[in-house]
Scaffold this motif. Sequence first.
Motif, short mmCIF file in Angstrom:
data_model
loop_
_atom_site.label_atom_id
_atom_site.label_comp_id
_atom_site.label_asym_id
_atom_site.label_seq_id
_atom_site.Cartn_x
_atom_site.Cartn_y
_atom_site.Cartn_z
N PHE A 168 -2.89 8.19 13.43
CA PHE A 168 -4.20 7.53 13.39
C PHE A 168 -5.11 8.03 14.51
O PHE A 168 -4.65 8.44 15.57
N THR A 169 -6.41 7.98 14.24
CA THR A 169 -7.42 8.29 15.25
C THR A 169 -8.06 6.97 15.66
O THR A 169 -8.91 6.42 14.94
N GLY A 170 -7.64 6.44 16.77
CA GLY A 170 -8.15 5.14 17.19
C GLY A 170 -7.79 4.06 16.20
O GLY A 170 -6.65 3.98 15.72
N ASP A 203 -9.36 3.78 13.27
CA ASP A 203 -9.84 4.19 11.95
C ASP A 203 -8.70 4.20 10.93
O ASP A 203 -7.58 4.62 11.24
N PRO A 204 -8.98 3.75 9.70
CA PRO A 204 -7.97 3.78 8.64
C PRO A 204 -7.57 5.22 8.32
O PRO A 204 -8.34 6.16 8.53
N LEU A 205 -6.36 5.38 7.83
CA LEU A 205 -5.83 6.68 7.44
C LEU A 205 -5.92 6.82 5.93
O LEU A 205 -5.57 5.88 5.20
N HIS A 206 -6.41 7.97 5.45
CA HIS A 206 -6.53 8.21 4.01
C HIS A 206 -5.60 9.35 3.60
O HIS A 206 -5.74 10.47 4.08
N ASP A 225 -4.49 0.72 7.12
CA ASP A 225 -5.28 0.19 8.23
C ASP A 225 -4.36 -0.12 9.41
O ASP A 225 -3.48 -1.00 9.30
N PRO A 226 -4.52 0.59 10.54
CA PRO A 226 -3.62 0.37 11.68
C PRO A 226 -3.86 -0.94 12.41
O PRO A 226 -3.00 -1.39 13.17
N VAL A 227 -5.01 -1.56 12.20
CA VAL A 227 -5.34 -2.81 12.89
C VAL A 227 -4.75 -4.00 12.15
O VAL A 227 -4.06 -4.84 12.74
N GLN A 231 4.85 12.11 12.26
CA GLN A 231 3.84 11.23 11.65
C GLN A 231 4.47 10.39 10.53
O GLN A 231 4.16 9.20 10.39
N ILE A 232 5.33 11.01 9.74
CA ILE A 232 6.02 10.28 8.68
C ILE A 232 6.89 9.18 9.27
O ILE A 232 6.96 8.06 8.76
N ALA A 233 7.56 9.50 10.38
CA ALA A 233 8.40 8.50 11.04
C ALA A 233 7.57 7.31 11.50
O ALA A 233 7.99 6.15 11.37
N TYR A 234 6.39 7.57 12.03
CA TYR A 234 5.50 6.51 12.49
C TYR A 234 5.12 5.60 11.30
O TYR A 234 5.16 4.38 11.40
N LEU A 235 4.75 6.24 10.18
CA LEU A 235 4.34 5.48 8.99
C LEU A 235 5.53 4.73 8.40
O LEU A 235 5.37 3.64 7.83
#
Length: 345
Positions: free
Chosen positions: A56-58, A60-63, A95-97, A263-267
């Motif tokens: 994620f960037t801040g 911001d949602p990831l698409h 959405d990371p938030v 990144q996959i691990a994070y998700l």
Amino acid sequence: MRVLKILVAALLIAVLSGALALGYELVDRPITKRNHEPSREEATKRINKLDTTNPFTGDDPLHILLFGIDKTATTDMTEEGNPTRSDVVMLVTIDPVTKRAQLLSLPRDTYVSIRGHQGKTKLGHAYAYGGEKLAEETVEDFLDVKIDYYATVDYKAVERLVDAVGGIEVDIPFDYSYEDTYVVPNLHIDFKKGKQKLDGANAVRYLRIRKIYEDQDIDRIQVQQRFMMQLFDKLKRPMMILKIPELIDIALDNIETNLSYGQIAYLAKMGLDMDRENIQTDTLVGDNKRIGSVDYYIVNQASAREQVRRFAEGKIGYYEEIQEQKKANQEKAEAENSGESTNES
């Protein structure tokens, strides 16, 4: 062969299998020696050992754009010679938030403009014209959204995944038989009405049923989205940690993505913490229309962009809202007709 909308489950395979692949290298002993189902706490502890990379960037949602590709052999063309088409296109927003996700199905017949090609055509053609890059640009132009990553999946992942989780139970509301001798190997579907547990091969057949529905492609998307959520529930079971080697094989054999393992691990860790109600499924709202001799799915662009924004606002899926409105209007009309009939008598 038309690849299934259920291939959105590929995201779950990519997320879980990719992350668990890392976990498999980190565990203290081979998991294949385990003969009991680990507790949720034990499974979480293993997952928490993973090295992750925040995609994620801040705030911001990831698409992430998911493609289910179709390159099946037919009686007049080999698999290698058959142009690759994206039979499935789905936009995944995370959405990371709020820790919520939206799976937005984009019907393959959606009428869109494609860069470098005159006039409008079907969304599914973009992948055949220019691979995932052109398909991404097409979706970005249509929905006014920036695609961060992509995942391309082979339909065989569905069959293998369903077998890996031990099958999926469904209640089929009809008898259905169908045969397609144009594809190689030939497709044979034969189901009887009622509850049954489907293995991978029969799950693929079930999810390909289309012609029996009133609105063939859209109704099939709804069925397949419900099936996907059943699959999601099974993938979250702690016992799935015992399936790591098999899930790794499924991911490596059937998925291509520009997401890194970190990144996959994070998700994956996010996905394991998500409840079912925090995953919204939606479908672009539109109407079927024949233009010339070709059938298209006509979607209002402003409405489509609003569907993406609605998720950020915490609203229910727009397709679901429209269906509820239609149901309410139908019930109101039936009640009014019933009242008129009573007065006349």
